[in-house]
Design a protein around this motif. Structure first.
Motif, mmCIF file in Angstrom:
data_model
loop_
_atom_site.group_PDB
_atom_site.id
_atom_site.type_symbol
_atom_site.label_atom_id
_atom_site.label_comp_id
_atom_site.label_asym_id
_atom_site.label_seq_id
_atom_site.Cartn_x
_atom_site.Cartn_y
_atom_site.Cartn_z
ATOM 1 N N GLY A 181 54.567 15.414 -10.931
ATOM 2 C CA GLY A 181 53.630 14.964 -9.906
ATOM 3 C C GLY A 181 52.686 16.040 -9.411
ATOM 4 O O GLY A 181 52.117 15.920 -8.325
ATOM 5 N N TYR A 182 52.504 17.083 -10.200
ATOM 6 C CA TYR A 182 51.657 18.197 -9.772
ATOM 7 C C TYR A 182 50.179 17.801 -9.722
ATOM 8 O O TYR A 182 49.734 16.865 -10.391
ATOM 9 C CB TYR A 182 51.845 19.399 -10.702
ATOM 10 N N THR A 183 49.432 18.552 -8.919
ATOM 11 C CA THR A 183 47.979 18.365 -8.838
ATOM 12 C C THR A 183 47.275 19.102 -9.964
ATOM 13 O O THR A 183 46.358 18.573 -10.600
ATOM 14 C CB THR A 183 47.456 18.876 -7.480
ATOM 15 N N GLU A 184 47.695 20.344 -10.198
ATOM 16 C CA GLU A 184 47.148 21.153 -11.282
ATOM 17 C C GLU A 184 48.282 21.919 -11.952
ATOM 18 O O GLU A 184 49.321 22.184 -11.334
ATOM 19 C CB GLU A 184 46.101 22.150 -10.769
ATOM 20 N N LYS A 185 48.053 22.283 -13.208
ATOM 21 C CA LYS A 185 49.031 23.073 -13.957
ATOM 22 C C LYS A 185 48.293 24.180 -14.695
ATOM 23 O O LYS A 185 47.295 23.926 -15.373
ATOM 24 C CB LYS A 185 49.787 22.190 -14.954
ATOM 25 N N HIS A 186 48.793 25.415 -14.543
ATOM 26 C CA HIS A 186 48.154 26.566 -15.180
ATOM 27 C C HIS A 186 49.202 27.367 -15.942
ATOM 28 O O HIS A 186 50.315 27.574 -15.447
ATOM 29 C CB HIS A 186 47.486 27.455 -14.129
ATOM 30 N N GLU A 187 48.845 27.817 -17.127
ATOM 31 C CA GLU A 187 49.729 28.639 -17.946
ATOM 32 C C GLU A 187 49.111 30.025 -18.128
ATOM 33 O O GLU A 187 47.914 30.150 -18.394
ATOM 34 C CB GLU A 187 49.957 28.002 -19.314
ATOM 35 N N PHE A 188 49.948 31.046 -17.991
ATOM 36 C CA PHE A 188 49.502 32.424 -18.136
ATOM 37 C C PHE A 188 50.482 33.164 -19.044
ATOM 38 O O PHE A 188 51.693 32.939 -18.980
ATOM 39 C CB PHE A 188 49.432 33.123 -16.777
ATOM 40 N N PHE A 189 49.951 34.067 -19.852
ATOM 41 C CA PHE A 189 50.782 34.779 -20.816
ATOM 42 C C PHE A 189 50.586 36.285 -20.671
ATOM 43 O O PHE A 189 49.454 36.769 -20.552
ATOM 44 C CB PHE A 189 50.419 34.359 -22.245
ATOM 45 N N ASP A 190 51.705 37.009 -20.657
ATOM 46 C CA ASP A 190 51.658 38.459 -20.839
ATOM 47 C C ASP A 190 51.694 38.720 -22.337
ATOM 48 O O ASP A 190 52.628 38.295 -23.026
ATOM 49 C CB ASP A 190 52.866 39.135 -20.169
ATOM 50 N N LYS A 191 50.672 39.421 -22.835
ATOM 51 C CA LYS A 191 50.547 39.606 -24.279
ATOM 52 C C LYS A 191 50.405 41.078 -24.631
ATOM 53 O O LYS A 191 49.892 41.876 -23.848
ATOM 54 C CB LYS A 191 49.309 38.869 -24.808
ATOM 55 N N ILE A 192 50.862 41.402 -25.815
ATOM 56 C CA ILE A 192 50.564 42.694 -26.426
ATOM 57 C C ILE A 192 49.613 42.438 -27.585
ATOM 58 O O ILE A 192 49.902 41.620 -28.465
ATOM 59 C CB ILE A 192 51.838 43.392 -26.943
ATOM 60 N N ARG A 193 48.472 43.089 -27.564
ATOM 61 C CA ARG A 193 47.501 42.978 -28.655
ATOM 62 C C ARG A 193 47.465 44.315 -29.387
ATOM 63 O O ARG A 193 46.982 45.311 -28.852
ATOM 64 C CB ARG A 193 46.127 42.610 -28.112
#
Length: 254
Positions: A181-193
């Motif tokens: 039932g969320y209003t917004e959903k955000h995904e974030f990633f810690d990455k090694i490039r």
């Protein structure tokens, strides 16, 4: 040039927007309404030696032409549902913030190098990252410390801890809201490039007294419990991942 990418951590933040805040006899989150209760304050007051009273007020959107005691903190309402800070799932309320203010029993403002009492619209910078928008609700918690305790670090920490106990009651309900039932959903990633430049952001924070302190890595996003004071850590450099910082690993108590 080879630019292999490796994901270290994934953070999902789900927001639940609040359009109304009311006082009631218990805490509820339903249909974009947050109901809060002052019933916990009597229990909270028995836990602390330096706090005399806690008063609660709901400030509606755009109702900022009013008096406020010295502002000690602005606190978002977020909670971990899965994982630890910087990874897993976090639920957060939008449309509402908690504002912590304080005086002592003699009417002196709680402050160290300068107080911020006055007309709220002149003292609180709205519509900025970390502050309420003009259309947000503000849950104002005014703490009265015992006379003469307004510059005592132990009393200030008690005030933050007491406020956190109140917010935790809301967090515990927020953990259990419908995950779909969320209003917004955000995904974030810690990455090694691999083979890319390494970028670090240096943030200087205060760590010099009762009103100039920061907590690192509390149990809850922007929380108090479990956090470690930058003063008690000796003001040494601390490394945080991007997602830890994004997830509320730094609690600025200024």
């Amino acid at each position: 040039m080879k630019t292999d990418e490796r994901i270290l951590r994934r953070l999902v933040i789900k927001t639940y927007h609040i359009e109304d805040v009311v006082l009631g006899n218990r805490i509820l989150i339903s249909n974009r309404r947050l109901q809060i209760s002052a019933g916990i304050f009597d229990k909270i007051l028995t836990k602390f030696n330096h706090i005399q009273d806690i008063a609660i007020e709901i400030i509606p959107p755009k109702a900022h032409d009013r008096w406020t005691n010295s502002i000690m903190d602005i606190i978002p309402i977020s909670t971990k549902v899965l994982g630890k800070l910087g990874e897993g799932i976090t639920h957060t309320l939008t449309g509402v913030y908690v504002m912590m203010t304080g005086i002592d029993g003699a009417g002196n403002q709680v402050a160290e190098f300068g107080s911020s009492e006055g007309v709220l619209k002149e003292k609180l910078y709205l519509n900025r990252a970390g502050t309420p928008a003009e259309d947000d609700y503000i849950i104002s918690l005014n703490l009265t410390l015992k006379e003469g305790q307004g510059t005592n670090r132990a009393a200030i920490l008690e005030a933050h801890r007491a406020c956190d106990l109140f917010v935790q009651e809301i967090r515990d309900k927020l953990k259990k809201v419908d995950a779909r039932g969320y209003t917004e959903k955000h995904e974030f990633f810690d990455k090694i490039r691999m083979n890319r430049k390494r970028v670090a952001i240096v943030k200087q924070v205060a760590g010099q007294g009762a009103m100039y302190d920061n907590l690192i890595l509390p149990q809850e996003p922007s929380g108090f419990a479990g956090g470690r004071s930058i003063i008690d850590l000796g003001n040494v450099p601390i490394l945080l991942t991007p997602n830890e910082y994004r997830d509320g690993a730094l609690r600025a108590m200024t």
